[in-house]
Design an enzyme around this catalytic site. Structure first.
Site, PDB file in Angstrom:
ATOM      1  N   THR A  61       0.673  -0.984   0.232  1.00 49.46           N
ATOM      2  CA  THR A  61      -0.502  -0.486   0.580  1.00 49.46           C
ATOM      3  C   THR A  61       0.838   1.343   0.284  1.00 49.46           C
ATOM      4  O   THR A  61       1.980   1.305   0.847  1.00 49.46           O
ATOM      5  CB  THR A  61      -0.943  -0.166   1.504  1.00 49.46           C
ATOM      6  OG1 THR A  61      -1.020  -1.529   1.321  1.00 49.46           O
ATOM      7  CG2 THR A  61      -1.642   1.282   1.162  1.00 49.46           C
ATOM      8  N   LYS A 106      -6.790   1.640  -3.493  1.00 51.57           N
ATOM      9  CA  LYS A 106      -6.301   0.940  -2.577  1.00 51.57           C
ATOM     10  C   LYS A 106      -6.970   1.485  -0.875  1.00 51.57           C
ATOM     11  O   LYS A 106      -7.261   1.376   0.139  1.00 51.57           O
ATOM     12  CB  LYS A 106      -5.074   0.264  -2.229  1.00 51.57           C
ATOM     13  CG  LYS A 106      -4.633  -0.227  -1.339  1.00 51.57           C
ATOM     14  CD  LYS A 106      -5.520  -1.579  -0.637  1.00 51.57           C
ATOM     15  CE  LYS A 106      -4.637  -1.823   0.559  1.00 51.57           C
ATOM     16  NZ  LYS A 106      -4.655  -2.930   1.477  1.00 51.57           N
ATOM     17  N   GLY A 154      -8.135  -1.053  14.421  1.00 53.86           N
ATOM     18  CA  GLY A 154      -6.411  -1.190  14.883  1.00 53.86           C
ATOM     19  C   GLY A 154      -6.298  -2.061  13.851  1.00 53.86           C
ATOM     20  O   GLY A 154      -6.332  -1.918  12.930  1.00 53.86           O
ATOM     21  N   CYS A 167      -3.264  -2.063   8.876  1.00 48.52           N
ATOM     22  CA  CYS A 167      -3.897  -1.119   8.281  1.00 48.52           C
ATOM     23  C   CYS A 167      -4.649   0.081   8.215  1.00 48.52           C
ATOM     24  O   CYS A 167      -3.860   0.767   8.127  1.00 48.52           O
ATOM     25  CB  CYS A 167      -4.895  -2.233   6.765  1.00 48.52           C
ATOM     26  SG  CYS A 167      -3.328  -3.805   6.819  1.00 48.52           S
TER      27      CYS A 167
HETATM   28  C1  UDX Z   1      -8.484  -3.702   6.109  1.00 52.67           C
HETATM   29  C2  UDX Z   1      -8.742  -4.225   4.500  1.00 52.67           C
HETATM   30  O1  UDX Z   1     -10.824  -4.887   5.332  1.00 52.67           O
HETATM   31  C3  UDX Z   1      -8.214  -5.167   3.526  1.00 52.67           C
HETATM   32  O2  UDX Z   1      -9.006  -4.900   2.564  1.00 52.67           O
HETATM   33  C4  UDX Z   1      -6.946  -4.078   3.393  1.00 52.67           C
HETATM   34  O3  UDX Z   1      -6.590  -5.414   2.208  1.00 52.67           O
HETATM   35  C5  UDX Z   1      -5.820  -4.295   4.528  1.00 52.67           C
HETATM   36  O4  UDX Z   1      -7.060  -3.217   6.061  1.00 52.67           O
HETATM   37  P1  UDX Z   1      -7.680  -5.997   8.308  1.00 52.67           P
HETATM   38  O5  UDX Z   1      -7.281  -4.702   8.330  1.00 52.67           O
HETATM   39  O6  UDX Z   1      -7.167  -7.411   8.001  1.00 52.67           O
HETATM   40  O7  UDX Z   1      -8.154  -5.745   6.448  1.00 52.67           O
HETATM   41  O8  UDX Z   1      -9.155  -6.032   9.004  1.00 52.67           O
HETATM   42  P2  UDX Z   1     -10.268  -5.844   8.863  1.00 52.67           P
HETATM   43  O9  UDX Z   1     -11.670  -7.069   8.845  1.00 52.67           O
HETATM   44  O10 UDX Z   1     -11.320  -4.629   7.315  1.00 52.67           O
HETATM   45  O11 UDX Z   1     -10.953  -5.279   9.910  1.00 52.67           O
HETATM   46  C6  UDX Z   1     -10.542  -3.649  10.967  1.00 52.67           C
HETATM   47  C7  UDX Z   1     -10.334  -3.464  12.294  1.00 52.67           C
HETATM   48  O12 UDX Z   1     -11.683  -2.942  11.963  1.00 52.67           O
HETATM   49  C8  UDX Z   1     -10.528  -4.522  13.353  1.00 52.67           C
HETATM   50  O13 UDX Z   1      -9.727  -3.741  14.290  1.00 52.67           O
HETATM   51  C9  UDX Z   1     -11.501  -4.281  13.562  1.00 52.67           C
HETATM   52  O14 UDX Z   1     -12.040  -5.062  14.848  1.00 52.67           O
HETATM   53  C10 UDX Z   1     -12.331  -2.959  13.076  1.00 52.67           C
HETATM   54  N1  UDX Z   1     -14.136  -2.773  12.630  1.00 52.67           N
HETATM   55  C11 UDX Z   1     -14.121  -3.726  11.251  1.00 52.67           C
HETATM   56  C12 UDX Z   1     -14.436  -2.956  13.464  1.00 52.67           C
HETATM   57  O15 UDX Z   1     -14.547  -2.058  14.592  1.00 52.67           O
HETATM   58  N2  UDX Z   1     -16.016  -2.221  12.998  1.00 52.67           N
HETATM   59  C13 UDX Z   1     -16.247  -3.247  11.542  1.00 52.67           C
HETATM   60  O16 UDX Z   1     -17.631  -3.037  11.765  1.00 52.67           O
HETATM   61  C14 UDX Z   1     -15.658  -3.827  10.827  1.00 52.67           C
END
Ligand code: UDX
Length: 456
Positions: A130, A229, A282, A285
């Site tokens: 990214t 992205k 958190g 990403c």
């Molecule tokens: C994210 C993107 O979804 C993905 O497409 C990209 O490639 C990388 O970043 P990731 O960091 O693995 O993926 O996790 P994700 O499932 O998106 O959740 C990120 C954070 O948001 C987590 O801490 C999760 O608990 C939080 N979250 C997610 C919420 O607090 N509420 C929600 O409704 C969804």
């Protein structure tokens, strides 16, 4: 037939064995390509050579072990070795944030410069890391100044940790952006090869195939691909922070955020996903991609006040949870509190910028006696945990004597735990559901006081 010919012809080098690089490498290797995975961290490399990933990700070890066994994947710490004869290079190195929130592109440029020197002429260099918009232009300049006729393609990765293999096999979209249509077509052809075997690859990983997903290939300009992205991640982060700010209002107004968002998200223009309120986002990403976008926009002279607000709201959430706890207990000083969940979300051992860690640290700093437990992330969380938080290695032990429990990650192990047994293990009865994953009535029936985020 095209696929088979292409596989015989192309050796692929993958740089970086993180979530993106390792997933990409094992899928390519198991789909029939000869893959060289370059990882410069020797400790990680030796774990990988034993056929195991150094982080927890379902299914990945099966494919890695298969690739090592059939010699379709070679692991090395040397870029020159990885690039030898490679017609395609995937750059999947880390792009961490700097203290000022901007993106540290050192690893990205290191790989690009060594490719300019050592890759075979005409190879396709694929950027999966990214990066801020405009990075590809700078790298193309490095390539043209070096005289090496490398072709540059931006191919951002959208996989989520915890579902990395399945997300990669059934992506909503594959985005490729670049100035050379032969190069972008070559990359799309590699995806078609994987796509044609996705049920089988999922099976070999030990995972259930996904159904009803229509994957689209989207060709764009180079800068658009880079911006797609970070815009996607920033928008998802915005949705979460928006849900959290409405949840704070719901707390005051005796409304229920889950009821609200179920109905709001039923509008197909809005959609329900990523509107779950709780302790905030958190991981490796969202926090850095949002701050990186704010900072890269600044370089173009553009302000991003919406994203600044999203970050502020997110940063406030662990403290908001601690305030709820303090409100219910009267004080945090000398209170026995158990925090369940240190991974930034369920399904991963990743504890980077984890809200669970932040909550535990805030309570300990206020004089609380904190015990924390996580089924997979204890090792990774340890370095960020402050004094006053002790780590426990079993759920049963972690909850004994707690005056309050805070659930900060929705691990199945927590959701399936017998609530009556939990209530009996505690010395108090306060249950804070910081992920809004429990049925409040069930918690109350087990004899505990339930507090969620924005829930009645
Ligand atoms: C994210 C993107 O979804 C993905 O497409 C990209 O490639 C990388 O970043 P990731 O960091 O693995 O993926 O996790 P994700 O499932 O998106 O959740 C990120 C954070 O948001 C987590 O801490 C999760 O608990 C939080 N979250 C997610 C919420 O607090 N509420 C929600 O409704 C969804």
């Amino acid at each position: 037939m095209t696929h088979r010919r292409d596989k015989q012809r192309t050796k692929i080098a993958v740089f970086g064995a993180g979530y993106v690089g390792l997933t990409t490498a094992v899928l390519l290797a198991c789909a029939g390509y000869k893959v060289s995975l370059v990882e410069t961290n020797d400790e990680r490399l030796s774990v990988l050579k034993s056929g195991k990933s150094f982080f927890y990700e379902e299914g990945i070890d099966n494919l890695l072990a298969e690739g090592i066994k059939n010699k379709s994947i070679e692991l090395t710490n040397r870029a020159d070795e990885g690039m030898r004869d490679a017609g395609v290079l995937f750059s999947c190195v880390g792009t961490p944030d700097k203290p000022d929130g901007s993106t540290n592109l050192q690893y990205v440029f290191d790989v690009a410069k060594s490719a300019a020197k050592q890759a075979i002429s005409g190879a396709v260099f694929v950027q999966k890391s990214t990066v801020p918009v405009g990075t590809g232009d700078k790298i193309e300049k490095i390539f043209s100044e070096s005289g090496n006729k490398l072709k540059y393609v931006s191919n951002p990765e959208f996989l989520r940790e915890g579902t990395a293999i399945i997300d990669s096999l059934w992506p909503d979209r594959v985005v490729v952006g670049g100035n050379d249509s032969t190069a972008t077509e070559k990359i799309l052809d590699i995806y078609r090869t994987i796509d044609s075997q996705r049920d089988d690859l999922a099976k070999r990983a030990g995972l259930a195939p996904r159904t009803n997903v229509i994957s689209r290939s989207i060709k764009t300009g180079l800068n658009s691909a880079e911006l797609i992205k970070v815009t996607s991640n920033a928008f998802l982060a915005l949705k979460i922070s928006f849900a959290n700010s409405i949840a704070k209002l719901a707390d005051q107004a005796n409304a229920d955020i889950s009821e609200v968002m179920d109905a709001v998200g039923a509008d197909s223009r809005i959609a329900r996903s990523f509107l779950n309120a709780g302790r905030g986002y958190g991981g490796g990403c969202f926090p850095k991609d949002v701050s990186g976008l704010i900072s890269s926009a600044e370089e173009y002279g553009v302000d991003m006040p919406l994203l600044v607000a999203a970050t502020d709201i997110n940063d406030s959430m662990p403290r908001y949870i601690a305030k709820k706890l303090e409100g219910a207990l009267g004080t945090l000083k000398n209170k026995n509190v158990t925090v369940l969940g240190l991974a930034f979300k369920a399904g991963t051992s990743d504890a980077r910028k984890s809200p669970g860690v932040a909550i535990a640290n805030i309570i300990a700093a206020a004089g609380g006696v904190v015990v924390a437990y996580d089924p997979y992330a204890l090792k990774e969380a340890k370095k960020d945990i402050v004094r006053g938080v002790s780590l426990e290695f079993s759920l049963e032990k972690a909850v004994v004597g707690a005056e309050a429990i805070i659930v900060a990650t929705d691990w199945p192990e927590f959701l399936e735990y017998n609530l009556s047994v939990l209530a009996k293990s505690m010395s108090g009865s306060l249950f804070i559901d910081a992920v809004n994953a429990f049925d409040p009535d069930m918690v109350r029936r087990a004899g505990m006081q339930y507090l969620g985020v924005g829930r009645r």
